[in-house]
Design a protein around this motif. Structure first.
Motif, mmCIF file in Angstrom:
data_model
loop_
_atom_site.group_PDB
_atom_site.id
_atom_site.type_symbol
_atom_site.label_atom_id
_atom_site.label_comp_id
_atom_site.label_asym_id
_atom_site.label_seq_id
_atom_site.Cartn_x
_atom_site.Cartn_y
_atom_site.Cartn_z
ATOM 1 N N ARG A 38 0.813 -1.220 0.000
ATOM 2 C CA ARG A 38 0.000 0.000 0.000
ATOM 3 C C ARG A 38 0.847 1.270 0.000
ATOM 4 O O ARG A 38 0.467 2.256 -0.646
ATOM 5 C CB ARG A 38 -0.919 0.018 1.225
ATOM 6 C CG ARG A 38 -1.960 -1.087 1.181
ATOM 7 C CD ARG A 38 -2.837 -1.042 2.410
ATOM 8 N NE ARG A 38 -3.746 0.090 2.383
ATOM 9 C CZ ARG A 38 -4.425 0.532 3.446
ATOM 10 N NH1 ARG A 38 -4.264 -0.039 4.621
ATOM 11 N NH2 ARG A 38 -5.244 1.553 3.340
ATOM 12 N N ARG A 65 -0.905 -4.332 2.985
ATOM 13 C CA ARG A 65 -1.502 -5.235 3.911
ATOM 14 C C ARG A 65 -2.495 -4.500 4.755
ATOM 15 O O ARG A 65 -2.353 -3.314 5.046
ATOM 16 C CB ARG A 65 -0.421 -5.848 4.818
ATOM 17 C CG ARG A 65 0.358 -4.727 5.516
ATOM 18 C CD ARG A 65 1.702 -5.173 5.997
ATOM 19 N NE ARG A 65 2.305 -4.018 6.645
ATOM 20 C CZ ARG A 65 3.407 -4.014 7.316
ATOM 21 N NH1 ARG A 65 4.093 -5.121 7.456
ATOM 22 N NH2 ARG A 65 3.856 -2.918 7.848
ATOM 23 N N GLY A 66 -3.532 -5.220 5.127
ATOM 24 C CA GLY A 66 -4.446 -4.748 6.145
ATOM 25 C C GLY A 66 -4.133 -5.454 7.447
ATOM 26 O O GLY A 66 -3.098 -6.090 7.598
ATOM 27 N N ALA A 73 -4.337 -0.233 13.418
ATOM 28 C CA ALA A 73 -5.202 0.204 12.315
ATOM 29 C C ALA A 73 -6.675 0.274 12.734
ATOM 30 O O ALA A 73 -7.140 -0.453 13.599
ATOM 31 C CB ALA A 73 -5.064 -0.770 11.151
ATOM 32 N N HIS A 75 -10.782 0.024 11.625
ATOM 33 C CA HIS A 75 -11.626 -0.709 10.672
ATOM 34 C C HIS A 75 -11.733 0.070 9.357
ATOM 35 O O HIS A 75 -11.664 -0.516 8.265
ATOM 36 C CB HIS A 75 -13.011 -0.911 11.308
ATOM 37 C CG HIS A 75 -13.984 -1.592 10.404
ATOM 38 N ND1 HIS A 75 -13.903 -2.947 10.112
ATOM 39 C CD2 HIS A 75 -15.058 -1.114 9.718
ATOM 40 C CE1 HIS A 75 -14.873 -3.268 9.279
ATOM 41 N NE2 HIS A 75 -15.590 -2.189 9.029
ATOM 42 N N ASP A 77 -9.626 2.027 7.948
ATOM 43 C CA ASP A 77 -8.417 1.895 7.134
ATOM 44 C C ASP A 77 -8.368 0.533 6.451
ATOM 45 O O ASP A 77 -7.904 0.418 5.307
ATOM 46 C CB ASP A 77 -7.179 2.104 8.001
ATOM 47 C CG ASP A 77 -5.918 2.154 7.160
ATOM 48 O OD1 ASP A 77 -5.820 3.048 6.294
ATOM 49 O OD2 ASP A 77 -5.040 1.283 7.344
ATOM 50 N N ASN A 78 -8.842 -0.485 7.141
ATOM 51 C CA ASN A 78 -8.871 -1.801 6.505
ATOM 52 C C ASN A 78 -9.884 -1.851 5.361
ATOM 53 O O ASN A 78 -9.639 -2.503 4.340
ATOM 54 C CB ASN A 78 -9.167 -2.883 7.553
ATOM 55 C CG ASN A 78 -7.914 -3.254 8.336
ATOM 56 O OD1 ASN A 78 -6.830 -3.370 7.766
ATOM 57 N ND2 ASN A 78 -8.055 -3.434 9.645
ATOM 58 N N ALA A 81 -8.273 -0.382 2.487
ATOM 59 C CA ALA A 81 -7.352 -1.329 1.844
ATOM 60 C C ALA A 81 -8.105 -2.256 0.894
ATOM 61 O O ALA A 81 -7.590 -2.621 -0.172
ATOM 62 C CB ALA A 81 -6.603 -2.138 2.903
ATOM 63 N N LEU A 93 -6.279 -9.567 -0.181
ATOM 64 C CA LEU A 93 -5.689 -8.618 0.752
ATOM 65 C C LEU A 93 -5.035 -9.401 1.882
ATOM 66 O O LEU A 93 -5.694 -10.168 2.592
ATOM 67 C CB LEU A 93 -6.757 -7.679 1.343
ATOM 68 C CG LEU A 93 -6.231 -6.688 2.385
ATOM 69 C CD1 LEU A 93 -5.266 -5.668 1.774
ATOM 70 C CD2 LEU A 93 -7.391 -5.964 3.093
ATOM 71 N N LEU A 95 -3.563 -9.900 5.469
ATOM 72 C CA LEU A 95 -3.813 -9.316 6.784
ATOM 73 C C LEU A 95 -2.690 -9.700 7.747
ATOM 74 O O LEU A 95 -2.508 -10.877 8.081
ATOM 75 C CB LEU A 95 -5.136 -9.821 7.352
ATOM 76 C CG LEU A 95 -6.400 -9.497 6.556
ATOM 77 C CD1 LEU A 95 -7.620 -10.091 7.268
ATOM 78 C CD2 LEU A 95 -6.564 -7.985 6.383
ATOM 79 N N LEU A 121 -14.486 -7.599 9.015
ATOM 80 C CA LEU A 121 -14.140 -7.280 7.625
ATOM 81 C C LEU A 121 -14.800 -8.217 6.612
ATOM 82 O O LEU A 121 -14.671 -8.005 5.401
ATOM 83 C CB LEU A 121 -12.624 -7.324 7.432
ATOM 84 C CG LEU A 121 -11.841 -6.115 7.923
ATOM 85 C CD1 LEU A 121 -10.351 -6.349 7.685
ATOM 86 C CD2 LEU A 121 -12.294 -4.848 7.184
ATOM 87 N N LEU A 132 -9.844 -12.234 2.202
ATOM 88 C CA LEU A 132 -8.983 -11.847 3.324
ATOM 89 C C LEU A 132 -8.006 -12.983 3.613
ATOM 90 O O LEU A 132 -8.421 -14.096 3.939
ATOM 91 C CB LEU A 132 -9.838 -11.574 4.562
ATOM 92 C CG LEU A 132 -10.928 -10.514 4.392
ATOM 93 C CD1 LEU A 132 -11.889 -10.551 5.594
ATOM 94 C CD2 LEU A 132 -10.299 -9.126 4.250
#
Lengths: 271, 271
Positions: A38, A65-66, A73, A75, A77-78, A81, A93, A95, A121, A132
């Motif tokens: 990212r 990465r989330g 981080a 939620h 921001d994830n 992502a 993605l 994690l 998520l 995920l």
């Protein structure tokens, strides 16, 4: 170049390269896929980065990465992502679970928060068509990076959810030592969303985060792990992902060429 | 001083001290037991070291270390370590399993050799009245020091043998991250021959071998682990064993005093 058909450069392996450099490097080397991060994507601009990989005809094998569910981080921001993954054309993605906040000694509690964070998520990921990929991390990172320490634990979390949405990363560096690793890879059938390779080198470099070697430079049996991943039905790309200060000092194109040769010798024959 | 009744100084915590210094330091601090290492014992002379601890009335909680079954030590050297344990008046020899020889990628093979090496020591140990304490080591040492990476693995090896002869070490630094640690400590009932404490500190110091902190300086929940060890019936000494360059630079008597306070605060209430 058919031996490289499933080879992917994780762009952290060539950390000096921008997204544009890395895309050009892959094209020049006949590498068909790239794993993006990212931060360099943001440096390039999300739209620019997306156009670069699309115009080059590269697959994006994953976005790192989330995660960081235990303190860092948010939620939101994830979810961002996940949107970035869609924009870049990848459905994976990665994690990184997150470790223990400063002063926190409750690792069981941290693990529970990670499971909760993943669960939160699932709907946003499903809506976007992104999967995920929970990354179990070497136990030496349990305190400060990822408190999911074994593939078994990652699968325990993933298996609470739809296999079309939640799976795991198998990263040789993180799991090679595990006495149960081959059985857990078999158990992961249908859940392996990313296979990443780097080697465990000795002596361990001073910065544990940068202690990975190119496949072949250390103690990991890539034949055994790759055969297990293949037997579990994994048909995706194999990302070489090496964090190492000495590797990063070398010309990135040379590193990529070496990594491709190692893939041909040590990984591709077992896929 | 009853709170220190089961406190032991592992002499590596005060690495600058000779055996004579460490014995005097324990006496001055009211510490009733000491874990010895073969190298400083050899420096002092085995007979001299044995007399020093006996004259001071100290228990010898363990002798470190035999093992290194995968390439380094010979069977004869391990039998010599058993004889040294007898001479020093301890019935616990700690076994560091050994890792992967240079170029060796067969961790399953290394683990099999470790089991064979332990088996070969059972009769000599029984004849001498010494117990073999297999030490599972943090997975970050799997390649270069100890390929027994979990308490479960150590117990799998130990349980092939008489519990009066073969058991395990529970060292908080090595096992704290393990999602299965509490269940495995319970399983270890009757097999725990040594309980060693140090903390996992972050960031990880540059030399991974010297990355331990005094209990309380890091992320380990000593209450939970100590309660589990006590519930498993362990009634022996608790060795503080800290390898850390900064700790070693401090006056050893200060380190011992700090370690004793941490024992009183974090460990003794849960024994």
């Amino acid at each position: 170049m058919s031996g490289l058909a499933r080879f992917a450069l994780n762009q952290r392996t060539t950390a000096r390269w921008s997204v544009a450099d890395a895309v050009a490097g892959c094209v020049a080397a006949g590498v068909p896929a790239i794993g993006l991060w990212r931060e360099p994507v943001a440096d390039a601009g999300l739209d620019v980065a997306a156009r670069l990989v699309a115009d080059a005809g590269l697959r994006v094998s994953s976005l790192c990465r989330g995660g960081f569910f235990t303190g860092g981080a948010s939620h939101g921001d994830n979810v961002a992502a996940l949107d970035e993954a869609v924009a870049l054309g990848t459905d994976v993605l990665v994690l990184v679970p997150g470790g223990l906040p400063v002063g926190d000694k409750d690792i069981a509690g941290a693990r529970a928060r990670i499971a909760d964070g993943v669960a939160a998520l699932v709907d946003p990921a499903r809506e976007r068509g992104v999967r995920l990929a929970i990354e179990p991390m070497h136990p030496m990172f349990a305190a400060d990076r990822g408190a999911v320490s074994t593939l078994a634990q990652a699968l325990d979390i993933a298996c609470d959810h739809d296999p079309d949405v939640v799976g795991v990363v198998v990263d040789t560096f993180h799991v090679w030592w595990d006495p149960d690793v081959l059985a857990q890879i078999a158990r992961a059938a249908g859940r392996i969303l990313s296979y990443q390779v780097s080697d465990w080198i000795t002596p361990l470099p001073a910065d544990a985060l940068l202690s990975r070697g190119l496949p072949g430079d250390g103690h990991i049996d890539f034949a055994a792990l790759t055969r297990a991943v293949a037997a579990a039905g994994y048909a995706g790309d194999v990302e070489v992902e090496v964090f190492n200060a000495e590797v990063w000092e070398r010309p990135p194109a040379d590193v990529l060429a070496d990594a491709a040769r190692r893939h041909l010798d040590l990984v591709a024959p077992h896929l």
